[in-house]
Design a protein around this motif. Structure first.
Motif, PDB file in Angstrom:
ATOM      1  N   SER A  43       0.817  -1.200   0.000  1.00 12.90           N
ATOM      2  CA  SER A  43       0.000   0.000   0.000  1.00 12.90           C
ATOM      3  C   SER A  43       0.854   1.255   0.000  1.00 12.90           C
ATOM      4  CB  SER A  43      -0.896   0.016   1.246  1.00 12.90           C
ATOM      5  OG  SER A  43      -0.082   0.157   2.410  1.00 12.90           O
ATOM      6  N   ARG A  44       0.227   2.358  -0.279  1.00 17.16           N
ATOM      7  CA  ARG A  44       0.898   3.649  -0.192  1.00 17.16           C
ATOM      8  C   ARG A  44       1.406   3.896   1.228  1.00 17.16           C
ATOM      9  NH1 ARG A  44      -0.694   9.105  -2.826  1.00 17.16           N
ATOM     10  NH2 ARG A  44       0.489  10.611  -1.588  1.00 17.16           N
ATOM     11  N   ALA A  45       0.618   3.500   2.223  1.00 15.44           N
ATOM     12  CA  ALA A  45       1.038   3.701   3.611  1.00 15.44           C
ATOM     13  C   ALA A  45       2.312   2.926   3.910  1.00 15.44           C
ATOM     14  CB  ALA A  45      -0.086   3.288   4.560  1.00 15.44           C
ATOM     15  N   THR A  46       2.416   1.709   3.383  1.00 10.11           N
ATOM     16  CA  THR A  46       3.625   0.908   3.593  1.00 10.11           C
ATOM     17  C   THR A  46       4.824   1.565   2.934  1.00 10.11           C
ATOM     18  OG1 THR A  46       2.380  -1.149   3.789  1.00 10.11           O
ATOM     19  CG2 THR A  46       4.689  -1.332   3.137  1.00 10.11           C
TER      20      THR A  46
ATOM     21  N   MET B 232       5.300   4.709   2.279  1.00 13.80           N
ATOM     22  CA  MET B 232       5.712   5.926   2.988  1.00 13.80           C
ATOM     23  C   MET B 232       6.328   5.594   4.345  1.00 13.80           C
ATOM     24  SD  MET B 232       5.250   7.977   0.636  1.00 13.80           S
ATOM     25  CE  MET B 232       5.997   9.308   1.606  1.00 13.80           C
ATOM     26  N   ALA B 233       5.882   4.507   4.982  1.00 17.03           N
ATOM     27  CA  ALA B 233       6.514   4.085   6.237  1.00 17.03           C
ATOM     28  C   ALA B 233       7.970   3.705   5.993  1.00 17.03           C
ATOM     29  CB  ALA B 233       5.748   2.911   6.840  1.00 17.03           C
TER      30      ALA B 233
ATOM     31  N   CYS C 127      -3.254   1.888  -4.039  1.00 13.71           N
ATOM     32  CA  CYS C 127      -3.721   3.124  -3.398  1.00 13.71           C
ATOM     33  C   CYS C 127      -5.179   2.977  -2.971  1.00 13.71           C
ATOM     34  CB  CYS C 127      -3.515   4.299  -4.356  1.00 13.71           C
ATOM     35  SG  CYS C 127      -1.758   4.606  -4.712  1.00 13.71           S
ATOM     36  N   GLU C 128      -5.775   4.073  -2.549  1.00  7.68           N
ATOM     37  CA  GLU C 128      -7.129   4.025  -2.005  1.00  7.68           C
ATOM     38  C   GLU C 128      -8.095   3.395  -2.995  1.00  7.68           C
ATOM     39  OE1 GLU C 128      -8.672   7.588  -0.400  1.00  7.68           O
ATOM     40  OE2 GLU C 128      -6.929   7.994   0.860  1.00  7.68           O
TER      41      GLU C 128
END
Length: 381
Positions: free
Chosen positions: A70-73, A75-76, A151-152
């Protein structure tokens, strides 16, 4: 000879244990090591991390990458690298860790905002030094300048730009020994689709990508079932890893098309493994393309079924489709959408989502409109 451009991939290290030599190839300073928890649990990263630390590199381990990252992963991983002041990045694992590593190295090095670089040849900044080590024979991600992020809404977004090409790739078949059959099958079919779609791409195919795609298909089709049935067969595993790399180089230059476009919603929405998604749509998209790509399919048919040489192109194209479909079945992948929990009522949404993959659909040998996509999903159901 027609004019063409071919972009070579990363410098290649091949052989058992070569990942441990990366410490000599990367700059001093902390290294962001991107992988997933299963790869770490299996101990596949141990030798490489020990070698890095012995050479004085601090290993910043980021092992939270999931399938279809995911995008969150992403960016983490970037934030972890920023906090540690990393000077290089290693992606170690299947396609998901490598995709995260490529884009994290770019964002860390360039300082660009992610939302400004989606698409083809938009990212043009400088990334951190990057090495990629595949532990499956399928995605070819180590060879390509492409990173795909979910993404979303489950939409697959991609950055496809030359700065994402790694400095080094390591092919060590011992890292793939003992992979479960379902992983071997899915990743192997993924690589086969790369080869077939690169060879028949409507854009940018060229004599070099064609040669790589043909050799990739030869290696992969001849060794997939052996690798599935004999998971510790090093010769078959080596052939699969090399074939997947060749296919990755091919599609990095001659981009993939309709099979991938229709596969992405299956992964993004229903979380099917990418190779399984490709397998489910392969027969149906090839049949849709058969008249537009008949001569090219006939050429590929002679690679996997030499006995069809001398037949007409229509018969040869039919042989290719049947043989590839048989490989899917023989590898153990259940061939219908319904086998994977996808309902007939899901088809309109899948077709609508597939239309968002314009960067892939433009490469298909013939158009795929939303009505076509719905029909192809229905055929696969």
């Amino acid at each position: 000879m027609p004019s063409f451009t071919f972009h070579p991939g990363p410098r290649l290290l091949a052989g058992a244990g070569e990942a441990s030599s990366l410490a000599d190839k990367l700059p001093d300073g902390p290294c962001l090591f991107v992988t997933d928890q299963e790869v770490v649990r299996l101990g596949l990263t141990d030798a490489c991390c020990v070698a890095l630390e012995a050479a004085g590199r601090t290993v910043v381990l980021f092992d939270d990458v999931e399938a279809d990252p995911s995008r969150a992963t992403l960016m983490a991983a970037v934030y972890a690298g920023e906090a540690a002041g990393v000077q290089s990045v290693i992606g170690f694992g299947g396609g998901s860790p490598m995709d995260v590593a490529k884009l994290a190295a770019y964002l860390l090095g360039s300082g660009d905002d992610l939302d400004t670089v989606w698409g083809v040849d938009i990212a043009n900044g400088k990334r951190l030094p990057l090495a990629l080590v595949p532990t499956t024979a399928g995605t070819g991600s180590e060879a390509s300048p492409i990173s795909v992020i979910t993404c979303e809404g489950g939409v697959k977004m991609a950055v496809n730009a030359r700065p994402l090409t790694a400095d080094w790739a390591v092919l060590d078949a011992t890292l793939t020994l003992g992979l479960p059959r379902h992983v071997t099958a899915a990743t192997g079919i993924d690589a086969i689709v790369h080869a077939v779609e690169a060879f028949t791409s409507a854009r940018l195919k060229n004599p070099v990508s064609d040669a790589l795609a043909r050799e990739a298909l030869r290696l992969l089709s001849a060794n997939l079932l052996t690798a599935c049935n004999q998971p510790d067969n090093l010769e078959a595993r080596s052939a699969m890893l090399l074939g997947a790399h060749f296919a990755g180089l091919a599609f990095a230059n001659a981009p993939v098309a309709g099979v991938h476009a229709l596969a992405y919603p299956l992964g993004g929405i229903h979380h099917l493994a990418h190779g399984v998604s490709n397998a489910l749509m392969l027969r149906h998209v090839l049949a849709h393309n058969v008249e537009a790509a008949r001569d090219l399919y006939a050429e590929l048919a002679e690679i996997i079924a030499p006995e069809c040489a001398g037949q007409g192109s229509q018969a040869q194209a039919a042989v290719l489709i049947e043989r590839l479909d048989q490989l899917v079945s023989d590898s153990g992948i259940a061939p219908r959408l319904r086998d994977h929990g996808i309902g007939e009522q899901d088809i309109p949404a899948l077709a609508s989502e597939a239309m968002k993959q314009g960067r892939l659909l433009v490469n298909n040998p013939c158009p795929i409109e939303e009505a076509d996509a719905r029909r192809l999903y229905e055929a696969a159901w």
